[in-house]
Scaffold this motif. Structure first.
Motif, PDB file in Angstrom:
ATOM      1  N   TRP A  58       0.857  -1.133   0.010  1.00  8.25           N
ATOM      2  CA  TRP A  58       0.062  -0.022   0.047  1.00  8.25           C
ATOM      3  C   TRP A  58       0.867   1.061  -0.049  1.00  8.25           C
ATOM      4  CZ3 TRP A  58      -3.186  -2.122   4.801  1.00  8.25           C
ATOM      5  CH2 TRP A  58      -3.952  -3.003   4.085  1.00  8.25           C
ATOM      6  N   PRO A  59       0.434   2.323  -0.473  1.00 11.28           N
ATOM      7  CA  PRO A  59       1.292   3.573  -0.764  1.00 11.28           C
ATOM      8  C   PRO A  59       1.167   4.492   0.583  1.00 11.28           C
ATOM      9  CG  PRO A  59      -0.942   3.994  -1.950  1.00 11.28           C
ATOM     10  CD  PRO A  59      -0.800   2.393  -1.460  1.00 11.28           C
ATOM     11  N   PHE A  60       0.175   4.122   1.514  1.00 10.91           N
ATOM     12  CA  PHE A  60       0.062   4.797   2.632  1.00 10.91           C
ATOM     13  C   PHE A  60       1.238   4.583   3.796  1.00 10.91           C
ATOM     14  CE2 PHE A  60      -1.603   5.728   7.119  1.00 10.91           C
ATOM     15  CZ  PHE A  60      -2.137   6.912   6.795  1.00 10.91           C
ATOM     16  N   ARG A  61       1.613   5.961   4.286  1.00 14.10           N
ATOM     17  CA  ARG A  61       2.789   5.811   5.213  1.00 14.10           C
ATOM     18  C   ARG A  61       2.429   6.516   6.449  1.00 14.10           C
ATOM     19  NH1 ARG A  61       3.797   2.222   2.631  1.00 14.10           N
ATOM     20  NH2 ARG A  61       5.728   1.749   1.459  1.00 14.10           N
ATOM     21  N   SER A  62       3.035   6.131   7.574  1.00 15.75           N
ATOM     22  CA  SER A  62       2.447   6.991   8.796  1.00 15.75           C
ATOM     23  C   SER A  62       2.780   8.423   8.930  1.00 15.75           C
ATOM     24  CB  SER A  62       3.475   6.473   9.897  1.00 15.75           C
ATOM     25  OG  SER A  62       4.844   6.460   9.698  1.00 15.75           O
ATOM     26  N   SER A  63       3.493   8.913   8.016  1.00 17.18           N
ATOM     27  CA  SER A  63       3.788  10.390   7.969  1.00 17.18           C
ATOM     28  C   SER A  63       2.630  11.038   7.632  1.00 17.18           C
ATOM     29  CB  SER A  63       5.035  10.605   6.883  1.00 17.18           C
ATOM     30  OG  SER A  63       4.660  10.067   5.677  1.00 17.18           O
ATOM     31  N   ALA A  64       1.609  10.536   6.846  1.00 12.22           N
ATOM     32  CA  ALA A  64       0.460  10.991   6.524  1.00 12.22           C
ATOM     33  C   ALA A  64      -0.651  11.206   7.658  1.00 12.22           C
ATOM     34  CB  ALA A  64      -0.246  10.368   5.494  1.00 12.22           C
ATOM     35  N   ILE A  65      -0.410  10.638   8.741  1.00 12.18           N
ATOM     36  CA  ILE A  65      -1.136  10.393  10.015  1.00 12.18           C
ATOM     37  C   ILE A  65      -0.911  11.907  10.727  1.00 12.18           C
ATOM     38  CG2 ILE A  65      -2.095   9.462  12.215  1.00 12.18           C
ATOM     39  CD1 ILE A  65      -0.802   6.923  10.972  1.00 12.18           C
ATOM     40  N   PRO A  66      -2.153  12.688  10.876  1.00 14.33           N
ATOM     41  CA  PRO A  66      -1.870  13.896  11.784  1.00 14.33           C
ATOM     42  C   PRO A  66      -1.569  13.527  13.013  1.00 14.33           C
ATOM     43  CG  PRO A  66      -4.300  13.408  11.424  1.00 14.33           C
ATOM     44  CD  PRO A  66      -3.409  12.409  10.589  1.00 14.33           C
ATOM     45  N   MET A  67      -0.995  14.324  13.686  1.00 14.91           N
ATOM     46  CA  MET A  67      -0.320  14.396  15.134  1.00 14.91           C
ATOM     47  C   MET A  67      -1.442  14.522  16.275  1.00 14.91           C
ATOM     48  SD  MET A  67       2.895  14.130  14.944  1.00 14.91           S
ATOM     49  CE  MET A  67       4.298  14.410  13.902  1.00 14.91           C
ATOM     50  N   ILE A  68      -2.512  14.749  15.932  1.00 24.32           N
ATOM     51  CA  ILE A  68      -3.525  14.741  16.987  1.00 24.32           C
ATOM     52  C   ILE A  68      -4.067  13.446  16.834  1.00 24.32           C
ATOM     53  CG2 ILE A  68      -5.376  15.725  15.260  1.00 24.32           C
ATOM     54  CD1 ILE A  68      -6.457  17.067  17.686  1.00 24.32           C
ATOM     55  N   ALA A  69      -4.139  12.570  15.985  1.00 22.64           N
ATOM     56  CA  ALA A  69      -4.495  11.232  15.733  1.00 22.64           C
ATOM     57  C   ALA A  69      -3.809  10.342  16.815  1.00 22.64           C
ATOM     58  CB  ALA A  69      -4.542  10.701  14.483  1.00 22.64           C
ATOM     59  N   PHE A  70      -2.608  10.563  17.156  1.00 19.94           N
ATOM     60  CA  PHE A  70      -1.578   9.796  18.094  1.00 19.94           C
ATOM     61  C   PHE A  70      -2.420  10.191  19.384  1.00 19.94           C
ATOM     62  CE2 PHE A  70       1.204  10.511  14.632  1.00 19.94           C
ATOM     63  CZ  PHE A  70       1.598   8.902  14.382  1.00 19.94           C
ATOM     64  N   ALA A  71      -2.686  11.420  19.792  1.00 24.45           N
ATOM     65  CA  ALA A  71      -3.111  11.821  21.056  1.00 24.45           C
ATOM     66  C   ALA A  71      -4.605  11.344  21.273  1.00 24.45           C
ATOM     67  CB  ALA A  71      -3.093  13.322  21.028  1.00 24.45           C
ATOM     68  N   LEU A  72      -5.449  11.254  20.059  1.00 23.51           N
ATOM     69  CA  LEU A  72      -6.615  10.931  20.455  1.00 23.51           C
ATOM     70  C   LEU A  72      -6.818   9.393  20.537  1.00 23.51           C
ATOM     71  CD1 LEU A  72      -8.401  12.741  17.479  1.00 23.51           C
ATOM     72  CD2 LEU A  72      -8.658  13.273  19.856  1.00 23.51           C
ATOM     73  N   LEU A  73      -5.976   8.497  19.924  1.00 18.82           N
ATOM     74  CA  LEU A  73      -5.960   6.895  20.277  1.00 18.82           C
ATOM     75  C   LEU A  73      -5.463   6.739  21.701  1.00 18.82           C
ATOM     76  CD1 LEU A  73      -6.223   4.197  19.090  1.00 18.82           C
ATOM     77  CD2 LEU A  73      -3.910   4.574  18.089  1.00 18.82           C
ATOM     78  N   SER A  74      -4.278   7.562  21.849  1.00 22.34           N
ATOM     79  CA  SER A  74      -3.660   6.993  23.163  1.00 22.34           C
ATOM     80  C   SER A  74      -4.524   7.451  24.342  1.00 22.34           C
ATOM     81  CB  SER A  74      -2.433   7.886  23.309  1.00 22.34           C
ATOM     82  OG  SER A  74      -1.832   7.881  24.571  1.00 22.34           O
ATOM     83  N   PHE A  75      -5.145   8.579  24.268  1.00 21.23           N
ATOM     84  CA  PHE A  75      -6.005   9.207  25.525  1.00 21.23           C
ATOM     85  C   PHE A  75      -7.392   8.383  25.519  1.00 21.23           C
ATOM     86  CE2 PHE A  75      -4.095  13.503  25.090  1.00 21.23           C
ATOM     87  CZ  PHE A  75      -2.968  13.268  25.697  1.00 21.23           C
TER      88      PHE A  75
END
Length: 236
Positions: free
Chosen positions: A91-108
């Motif tokens: 797949w062409p998708f890479r983690s660099s395309a994930i917005p930073m806020i998504a990490f916070a939302l998932l973690s919290f």
């Protein structure tokens, strides 16, 4: 050191621009956390085979480790998983395309789920088992009994703890700055960096957090009084 009221007001106004980000993190994490927590609480209450020890381990781990640790584990671990899976399937998708806020939302959300599970479980325990048995006696299934009888009463019993969870996640949202998400506290640091008036900027941030906390408490109080009216039969 001398307070600068004009700068405090300026900082206060500038901080208002990131209040939606803080509220987004708080609301999403609590909402997702309650969904996760309800599922975990049901698994542990009904002692579902295989899933019960997994659920117990989840709660123990995330309640026994700091929120910042969860956030950093997600921030550094999720890209490895995403990039590895994408490379494996081409797949062409890479983690660099994930917005930073998504990490916070998932973690919290995951963190809130662990705490919410105990909140929900305490509410379920507060409901007499006799009510569930009475529901079975009139032909209700377990999902029907939970939805119509148990959950409404469990929610009423858990509301004060849910309110505290909401406030806790509001204050915990300040950790999002660790992954470059600019929320209220982070914005205060940025604003203060222009002239080193950190005390004034953080005082403005404290006032905003205080105001938001009071609003949450007032809203919860109104909801609690409304629920008590239904419990007393005061509303037709």
């Amino acid at each position: 050191m001398k307070l600068d009221p004009s700068f405090i007001w300026k900082a206060f106004v500038e901080l208002l621009s990131v209040v939606p980000t803080t509220l987004l993190i708080t609301v999403v994490s609590v909402a997702c956390g309650l969904l996760i927590g309800t599922a975990i609480a049901l698994i542990r209450t009904f002692r579902v085979p295989v899933l019960h020890p997994v659920a117990a381990a989840y709660v123990t781990f995330f309640r026994g480790t700091p929120m910042i640790t969860h956030l950093l584990l997600i921030y550094f671990g999720m890209p490895l998983i995403v990039d590895g899976v994408s490379a494996f399937f081409g797949w062409p998708f890479r983690s660099s395309a994930i917005p930073m806020i998504a990490f916070a939302l998932l973690s919290f959300s995951i963190t809130a789920g662990a705490y919410a599970s105990e909140v929900v479980r305490s509410g379920l325990i507060a409901v007499s088992k006799g009510q569930l048995e009475a529901a079975y006696s009139i032909g209700m299934t377990t999902p029907q009994a939970l939805r119509r009888i148990v959950f409404p009463q469990a929610f009423a019993a858990s509301l004060p703890n849910i309110t505290q969870l909401f406030i806790g996640m509001l204050h915990g949202s300040t950790l999002a700055f660790a992954v470059s998400v600019v929320e209220i506290n982070a914005k205060a640091q940025i604003v203060a960096a222009t002239n080193w008036k950190f005390f004034d900027a953080y005082l403005a941030a404290a006032l905003i957090f205080w105001g938001l906390t009071v609003l949450i408490e007032r809203a919860a109080g109104l909801l609690e009084r409304r629920i008590q009216l239904y419990n007393r039969g005061g509303v037709a």
